[in-house]
Scaffold this motif. Sequence first.
Motif, PDB file in Angstrom:
ATOM      1  N   ARG A   5      -1.826 -12.110  -1.507  1.00  0.00           N
ATOM      2  CA  ARG A   5      -3.145 -12.499  -0.983  1.00  0.00           C
ATOM      3  C   ARG A   5      -4.005 -11.258  -0.683  1.00  0.00           C
ATOM      4  O   ARG A   5      -5.178 -11.208  -1.019  1.00  0.00           O
ATOM      5  N   LEU A   6      -3.375 -10.262  -0.070  1.00  0.00           N
ATOM      6  CA  LEU A   6      -4.114  -9.041   0.258  1.00  0.00           C
ATOM      7  C   LEU A   6      -4.598  -8.346  -1.014  1.00  0.00           C
ATOM      8  O   LEU A   6      -5.737  -7.871  -1.080  1.00  0.00           O
ATOM      9  N   LEU A   7      -3.727  -8.301  -2.015  1.00  0.00           N
ATOM     10  CA  LEU A   7      -4.109  -7.624  -3.256  1.00  0.00           C
ATOM     11  C   LEU A   7      -5.213  -8.388  -3.991  1.00  0.00           C
ATOM     12  O   LEU A   7      -6.081  -7.789  -4.609  1.00  0.00           O
TER      13      LEU A   7
ATOM     14  N   THR B 215       4.193  -5.190   5.385  1.00  0.00           N
ATOM     15  CA  THR B 215       3.608  -6.507   5.644  1.00  0.00           C
ATOM     16  C   THR B 215       4.533  -7.351   6.500  1.00  0.00           C
ATOM     17  O   THR B 215       4.097  -8.042   7.426  1.00  0.00           O
TER      18      THR B 215
ATOM     19  N   ALA C  19       6.064 -13.080   3.272  1.00  0.00           N
ATOM     20  CA  ALA C  19       5.498 -11.732   3.213  1.00  0.00           C
ATOM     21  C   ALA C  19       5.028 -11.403   1.799  1.00  0.00           C
ATOM     22  O   ALA C  19       3.976 -10.795   1.607  1.00  0.00           O
ATOM     23  N   ALA C  20       5.812 -11.813   0.808  1.00  0.00           N
ATOM     24  CA  ALA C  20       5.421 -11.550  -0.580  1.00  0.00           C
ATOM     25  C   ALA C  20       4.124 -12.274  -0.921  1.00  0.00           C
ATOM     26  O   ALA C  20       3.244 -11.737  -1.607  1.00  0.00           O
TER      27      ALA C  20
ATOM     28  N   THR D  91      -7.132  -4.805   6.022  1.00  0.00           N
ATOM     29  CA  THR D  91      -5.690  -4.719   6.284  1.00  0.00           C
ATOM     30  C   THR D  91      -4.978  -3.990   5.151  1.00  0.00           C
ATOM     31  O   THR D  91      -4.147  -3.113   5.382  1.00  0.00           O
ATOM     32  N   LEU D  92      -5.345  -4.355   3.931  1.00  0.00           N
ATOM     33  CA  LEU D  92      -4.714  -3.713   2.771  1.00  0.00           C
ATOM     34  C   LEU D  92      -4.967  -2.210   2.803  1.00  0.00           C
ATOM     35  O   LEU D  92      -4.061  -1.408   2.569  1.00  0.00           O
TER      36      LEU D  92
ATOM     37  N   SER E 267     -11.983 -12.416   3.598  1.00  0.00           N
ATOM     38  CA  SER E 267     -11.808 -11.454   2.515  1.00  0.00           C
ATOM     39  C   SER E 267     -11.965 -10.029   3.032  1.00  0.00           C
ATOM     40  O   SER E 267     -11.200  -9.124   2.666  1.00  0.00           O
TER      41      SER E 267
ATOM     42  N   ALA F 282      -7.557  -9.960  -2.608  1.00  0.00           N
ATOM     43  CA  ALA F 282      -8.836  -9.788  -1.902  1.00  0.00           C
ATOM     44  C   ALA F 282      -9.617  -8.592  -2.438  1.00  0.00           C
ATOM     45  O   ALA F 282     -10.831  -8.525  -2.324  1.00  0.00           O
ATOM     46  N   GLU F 283      -8.888  -7.653  -3.041  1.00  0.00           N
ATOM     47  CA  GLU F 283      -9.558  -6.471  -3.597  1.00  0.00           C
ATOM     48  C   GLU F 283      -9.707  -6.654  -5.089  1.00  0.00           C
ATOM     49  O   GLU F 283      -8.803  -7.172  -5.741  1.00  0.00           O
TER      50      GLU F 283
ATOM     51  N   LEU G  33       5.110  -1.664   0.602  1.00  0.00           N
ATOM     52  CA  LEU G  33       4.017  -2.547   1.025  1.00  0.00           C
ATOM     53  C   LEU G  33       4.576  -3.857   1.583  1.00  0.00           C
ATOM     54  O   LEU G  33       4.108  -4.387   2.593  1.00  0.00           O
ATOM     55  N   LEU G  34       5.605  -4.345   0.926  1.00  0.00           N
ATOM     56  CA  LEU G  34       6.241  -5.586   1.373  1.00  0.00           C
ATOM     57  C   LEU G  34       6.867  -5.406   2.762  1.00  0.00           C
ATOM     58  O   LEU G  34       6.682  -6.255   3.652  1.00  0.00           O
TER      59      LEU G  34
ATOM     60  N   GLU H 235       1.898 -13.023   1.195  1.00  0.00           N
ATOM     61  CA  GLU H 235       0.852 -12.338   1.954  1.00  0.00           C
ATOM     62  C   GLU H 235       0.366 -11.093   1.208  1.00  0.00           C
ATOM     63  O   GLU H 235      -0.833 -10.816   1.137  1.00  0.00           O
ATOM     64  N   VAL H 236       1.330 -10.346   0.650  1.00  0.00           N
ATOM     65  CA  VAL H 236       0.971  -9.155  -0.122  1.00  0.00           C
ATOM     66  C   VAL H 236       0.083  -9.557  -1.299  1.00  0.00           C
ATOM     67  O   VAL H 236      -0.934  -8.915  -1.580  1.00  0.00           O
TER      68      VAL H 236
ATOM     69  N   PRO I  35      -1.315 -10.794   8.869  1.00  0.00           N
ATOM     70  CA  PRO I  35      -1.747  -9.472   9.300  1.00  0.00           C
ATOM     71  C   PRO I  35      -3.283  -9.364   9.315  1.00  0.00           C
ATOM     72  O   PRO I  35      -3.931 -10.051   8.599  1.00  0.00           O
TER      73      PRO I  35
ATOM     74  N   ALA J 103      -8.912  -9.055   4.929  1.00  0.00           N
ATOM     75  CA  ALA J 103      -7.777  -8.813   4.022  1.00  0.00           C
ATOM     76  C   ALA J 103      -7.908  -7.434   3.380  1.00  0.00           C
ATOM     77  O   ALA J 103      -6.928  -6.686   3.286  1.00  0.00           O
ATOM     78  N   ARG J 104      -9.117  -7.085   2.968  1.00  0.00           N
ATOM     79  CA  ARG J 104      -9.315  -5.764   2.342  1.00  0.00           C
ATOM     80  C   ARG J 104      -9.053  -4.653   3.350  1.00  0.00           C
ATOM     81  O   ARG J 104      -8.487  -3.617   3.029  1.00  0.00           O
TER      82      ARG J 104
END
Lengths: 192, 246
Positions: free
Chosen positions: B23-25, A181, B17-18, A126-127, A120, B27-28, A177-178, B20-21, A192, A123-124
Amino acid sequence: MDLVATAFPDRSSERPGMEMTSGREELAVVYERHFDDVCRWLRAMGGPERELEDLAQETFLVARRKYDRFDGRNVAGWLYRIAWRVMADARRRVWLRRMVFGGEALAEIVDERPGESVESFEARRTLRLLLARMNVERRTTLVLFEIEGYSTEEIAALQGIQVATVSTRLLRARRELLEMTRALRAKTGERP
Amino acid sequence: VKDPTRLREDTTDGDAAAQEVARLLRAETALVPPREWRERVREAVFRSVEPLTSRTGARRGRLRRLWIPMLALAGAAAGASMTGVAWWASSPASREAHRVDGPAAPPVAASPARVESVAPVPSVPSVLEPIPSTSTDAPAPHATAVHHWGTKRVAKETPEDAALVLGALEALRAGDPVHAGALVDEYLHRLPAGPLAEEARGVAVDAAVARADGSAPQLARQYLEHHPRGRFAGRALDALNAGGTR
């Protein structure tokens, strides 16, 4: 409320548009109503969590200074504009400090949360790094919508723009963003 | 107009990739500021009773003046960065001796060629070496500017302001903590919430320790009040505990 009364004299008669009941408590009410929002906006604008308290304080200190020139309309939008400028100053401060003394870039400041898994946290992180490469307006819009849960109408009111403009920013931010990624995945060959 | 579905809630199958995006979002999470933030900021904002005055005059011409200081600042910062690196790299041994914040970094050679090749700039110049004063005069009265947390202001910095902090660093290194203290006082007087305020307060503590005039604990206390988790907090705590007579 004594402190509030001293710091904010009663000006309710000068603000027919203000919906609050008592002039001297206006900003205190604004503070209680919007403190959490200000912190969320600041984070969406790129403020690191460890700095949010200070940035929120700075925002409300500026709000207090400007209070006597505030027309009482769109309190949230007014605070948002102040937070935006405070955040711009903070970015400049971090840049200067980094140039002179070294240190982390704003995007690199991510604190681990208690009990958080490595996955987690990564992931944060990376974001945050991906978002930092985006135009600030798009990034803020994206975070407010996707993470903080604001509607496009609410974001439009905050930013003082049309809902259609918010939608456009959101669409572009998502696309960007896509693409980032995808590029990152292509580069690393995995997550990533 | 209906809002689009949030990506983190989107259950349709997109490409990798979508996903993955999403998943990243996910996480927050939405921010829930701790209650103590609200209380501390309320106290800081409402305890200040300075009069509400118009700042229209001060703001006038702000946009017009924006680019010139920015360009000047960029030049000054670039020069200052080299000065900072040179200062940091010049005496690794003494910094190593005072290091308080974690495992030791590999020593850096002090030759000019090596200094130029230091990249990136060390992330935490964690200590400011205390150098005993070589002056035989009695310490000059050290006017300490007290800047209340609740009244800090957002101000613009000029290259001259940044030069004050860098000059203080050089003065401290050259063994003149009195001058160093005066320079950072001047900086903090001009810009109590300036971009280098934390560094200025850190240098002020080190200068006071070097002067050994008993002002270090008070300055250390001020540093910790402003920057409880600052990069020089360990140094300030040391100065506070040692009573400034290190």
